[in-house]
Design an enzyme around this catalytic site. Structure first.
Site, PDB file in Angstrom:
ATOM      1  N   SER A 143      56.282  43.567  -1.428  1.00 57.26           N
ATOM      2  CA  SER A 143      54.984  44.370  -1.840  1.00 57.26           C
ATOM      3  C   SER A 143      54.037  44.111  -0.780  1.00 57.26           C
ATOM      4  CB  SER A 143      54.487  43.735  -3.109  1.00 57.26           C
ATOM      5  OG  SER A 143      53.188  44.174  -3.072  1.00 57.26           O
TER       6      SER A 143
ATOM      7  N   TYR B   3      50.881  38.117  -9.133  1.00 54.69           N
ATOM      8  CA  TYR B   3      51.616  39.121  -8.404  1.00 54.69           C
ATOM      9  C   TYR B   3      51.529  38.891  -6.954  1.00 54.69           C
ATOM     10  CZ  TYR B   3      53.761  43.829  -7.195  1.00 54.69           C
ATOM     11  OH  TYR B   3      54.564  44.528  -6.794  1.00 54.69           O
TER      12      TYR B   3
HETATM   13  P1  NAP Z   1      58.634  49.360 -13.241  1.00 53.64           P
HETATM   14  O1  NAP Z   1      58.656  50.944 -13.176  1.00 53.64           O
HETATM   15  O2  NAP Z   1      57.841  48.619 -14.084  1.00 53.64           O
HETATM   16  O3  NAP Z   1      60.232  48.966 -13.439  1.00 53.64           O
HETATM   17  C1  NAP Z   1      60.325  47.504 -13.368  1.00 53.64           C
HETATM   18  C2  NAP Z   1      61.692  47.414 -14.121  1.00 53.64           C
HETATM   19  O4  NAP Z   1      61.835  45.783 -14.179  1.00 53.64           O
HETATM   20  C3  NAP Z   1      62.061  47.891 -15.218  1.00 53.64           C
HETATM   21  O5  NAP Z   1      62.982  48.429 -15.501  1.00 53.64           O
HETATM   22  C4  NAP Z   1      61.586  46.444 -16.260  1.00 53.64           C
HETATM   23  O6  NAP Z   1      62.456  46.787 -17.454  1.00 53.64           O
HETATM   24  C5  NAP Z   1      62.497  45.813 -15.417  1.00 53.64           C
HETATM   25  N1  NAP Z   1      62.407  44.365 -15.712  1.00 53.64           N
HETATM   26  C6  NAP Z   1      61.015  43.613 -16.092  1.00 53.64           C
HETATM   27  N2  NAP Z   1      61.326  42.338 -16.426  1.00 53.64           N
HETATM   28  C7  NAP Z   1      62.503  42.075 -16.448  1.00 53.64           C
HETATM   29  C8  NAP Z   1      63.377  41.148 -16.752  1.00 53.64           C
HETATM   30  N3  NAP Z   1      63.028  39.789 -17.095  1.00 53.64           N
HETATM   31  N4  NAP Z   1      64.716  41.085 -16.445  1.00 53.64           N
HETATM   32  C9  NAP Z   1      65.147  42.260 -15.950  1.00 53.64           C
HETATM   33  N5  NAP Z   1      64.504  43.640 -15.799  1.00 53.64           N
HETATM   34  C10 NAP Z   1      63.224  43.442 -16.095  1.00 53.64           C
HETATM   35  O7  NAP Z   1      58.407  49.079 -11.577  1.00 53.64           O
HETATM   36  P2  NAP Z   1      58.625  49.777 -10.312  1.00 53.64           P
HETATM   37  O8  NAP Z   1      57.311  50.227  -9.725  1.00 53.64           O
HETATM   38  O9  NAP Z   1      59.848  50.554 -10.266  1.00 53.64           O
HETATM   39  O10 NAP Z   1      58.742  48.561  -9.469  1.00 53.64           O
HETATM   40  C11 NAP Z   1      60.096  47.837  -8.990  1.00 53.64           C
HETATM   41  C12 NAP Z   1      59.737  46.680  -8.138  1.00 53.64           C
HETATM   42  O11 NAP Z   1      59.081  47.080  -6.984  1.00 53.64           O
HETATM   43  C13 NAP Z   1      59.131  45.266  -8.695  1.00 53.64           C
HETATM   44  O12 NAP Z   1      59.471  44.418  -8.279  1.00 53.64           O
HETATM   45  C14 NAP Z   1      57.644  46.070  -8.372  1.00 53.64           C
HETATM   46  O13 NAP Z   1      56.941  44.836  -7.986  1.00 53.64           O
HETATM   47  C15 NAP Z   1      58.134  46.304  -6.922  1.00 53.64           C
HETATM   48  N6  NAP Z   1      57.141  47.184  -6.248  1.00 53.64           N
HETATM   49  C16 NAP Z   1      56.477  48.382  -6.837  1.00 53.64           C
HETATM   50  C17 NAP Z   1      55.719  48.990  -6.205  1.00 53.64           C
HETATM   51  C18 NAP Z   1      54.961  50.315  -6.624  1.00 53.64           C
HETATM   52  O14 NAP Z   1      53.929  50.608  -6.123  1.00 53.64           O
HETATM   53  N7  NAP Z   1      55.414  50.866  -7.699  1.00 53.64           N
HETATM   54  C19 NAP Z   1      54.933  48.714  -4.917  1.00 53.64           C
HETATM   55  C20 NAP Z   1      55.759  47.595  -4.352  1.00 53.64           C
HETATM   56  C21 NAP Z   1      56.618  46.843  -5.009  1.00 53.64           C
HETATM   57  P3  NAP Z   1      61.642  46.892 -18.847  1.00 53.64           P
HETATM   58  O15 NAP Z   1      61.311  48.427 -18.758  1.00 53.64           O
HETATM   59  O16 NAP Z   1      62.515  46.683 -19.900  1.00 53.64           O
HETATM   60  O17 NAP Z   1      60.381  45.836 -18.640  1.00 53.64           O
HETATM   61  C1  GCO Z   2      48.240  47.110  -7.608  1.00 54.03           C
HETATM   62  C2  GCO Z   2      49.782  47.789  -7.355  1.00 54.03           C
HETATM   63  C3  GCO Z   2      50.363  47.176  -6.071  1.00 54.03           C
HETATM   64  C4  GCO Z   2      51.592  47.929  -6.169  1.00 54.03           C
HETATM   65  C5  GCO Z   2      52.410  47.474  -4.845  1.00 54.03           C
HETATM   66  C6  GCO Z   2      51.891  47.561  -3.686  1.00 54.03           C
HETATM   67  O1  GCO Z   2      47.866  46.783  -8.875  1.00 54.03           O
HETATM   68  O2  GCO Z   2      47.716  46.815  -6.496  1.00 54.03           O
HETATM   69  O3  GCO Z   2      50.367  47.672  -8.692  1.00 54.03           O
HETATM   70  O4  GCO Z   2      50.531  45.746  -6.423  1.00 54.03           O
HETATM   71  O5  GCO Z   2      52.542  47.743  -7.389  1.00 54.03           O
HETATM   72  O6  GCO Z   2      52.872  45.883  -4.849  1.00 54.03           O
HETATM   73  O7  GCO Z   2      52.688  47.161  -2.628  1.00 54.03           O
END
Ligand code: NAP
Ligand code: GCO
Length: 262
Positions: free
Chosen positions: A143, A156
């Protein structure tokens, strides 16, 4: 010739019923991989299976909580029996809690660390022994918060900072077994996880954070899960066999940019 193909590979993407994990798994399938994913609820696994099918992908979905070592070990054994040895692991499952640190309970802090850092440890530990016998690719979804802090995301940021170092340590400890472990650091991506940061205000105006992120991003937009597909296929393929311990930031340039003068 550079090989970006994933033909014949089995890829496990955790938490991939939707969002970033779903996009990455879809890209892997289009590159030839067999897709395995998990979620914590059967209904979401079923929804995910239907979504993959709509993309023409016959995925394998399982209920498994990445924080539960017993469940994970049984899950990996079941996949190895029913689908095959896992060649590619993407530790994608993750949550965020946006709470000012002094108002966050220790239990809430621990829950984020458990899913976002302990989970990748547990799942990686379960798949590495089979990878050692051949070759393996581990991709940890890090992230911006692996590098930067901001208000309300202490747990986080601690987890994602730790995940960056876990990435480097797996690379260091298992690189000699032809296992490459790298990270992808998405910028601000439009998924359910960031929906609260983009929702329209009561007066119909944009969320202030939405405008802030667009101003902070040289690409002047939020990323989409599709923006992560190419980088993920690269890190999962033989094209990256000498890339190890690296975190590839896919952020539209945020980390490089001081921000536009107000
Ligand atoms: P999301 O839409 O919230 O999806 C997260 C997924 O993880 C969901 O399918 C959720 O299932 C699953 N999950 C949560 N807890 C779990 C557990 N204990 N065991 C198995 N599955 C679990 O998140 P996203 O935005 O796609 O993000 C995916 C990854 O990218 C995360 O690691 C997040 O931190 C990272 N990330 C996101 C962003 C962003 O801007 N979106 C940026 C940087 C990094 P449920 O629906 O059942 O909870
Ligand atoms: C926040 C956001 C970010 C993104 C991501 C950025 O609240 O700042 O959720 O943390 O999810 O991780 O890379």
């Amino acid at each position: 010739m550079v090989n970006f193909s994933l033909e014949g590979k089995v890829a496990l993407v955790t938490g991939a019923s939707y969002g970033i994990g779903f996009a990455i798994a879809t890209a892997f399938a289009k590159a030839g991989a067999t897709i395995v994913f998990n979620d914590i609820k059967q209904e979401l696994v079923d929804k995910g299976l239907a979504a993959y099918e709509a993309e023409g992908i016959k995925a394998h979905g399982y209920v498994c909580d990445v924080t539960n070592e017993e469940q994970v070990n049984a899950f990996v054994a079941q996949v190895e029996k029913e689908v095959g040895i896992i060649d590619i692991l993407v530790n994608n499952a993750g949550i965020i809690k946006r709470i000012p640190m002094v108002e966050m309970t220790a239990a809430e802090f621990r829950q984020v660390i458990d899913i976002d850092l302990n989970g990748p440890f547990i799942v990686s530990k379960a798949v590495i022994p089979s990878m050692i016998k051949g070759h393996g690719k581990i991709i940890n979804i890090c992230s911006m918060m692996s590098e930067l802090g901001r208000e309300t995301v202490s747990a986080y940021a601690a987890a994602k900072g730790g995940l960056k170092m876990l990435t480097r340590n797996i690379a260091s400890e298992y690189g000699e077994y032809n296992i490459q472990c790298n990270g992808i650091g998405p910028g601000y991506i439009a998924t359910p996880q960031t929906a609260p940061l983009r929702e329209r205000q009561a007066d119909g105006s944009r969320h202030p954070f939405d405008a802030f992120i667009v101003a902070k991003t040289p690409a002047a937009r939020w990323g989409t899960p599709e923006d992560l597909m190419g980088p993920a296929v690269f890190l999962a393929s033989d094209a990256s066999n000498f890339v190890n311990g690296h975190v590839l930031y896919v952020d539209g340039g945020i980390l490089a940019y001081i921000g536009k003068q107000p």
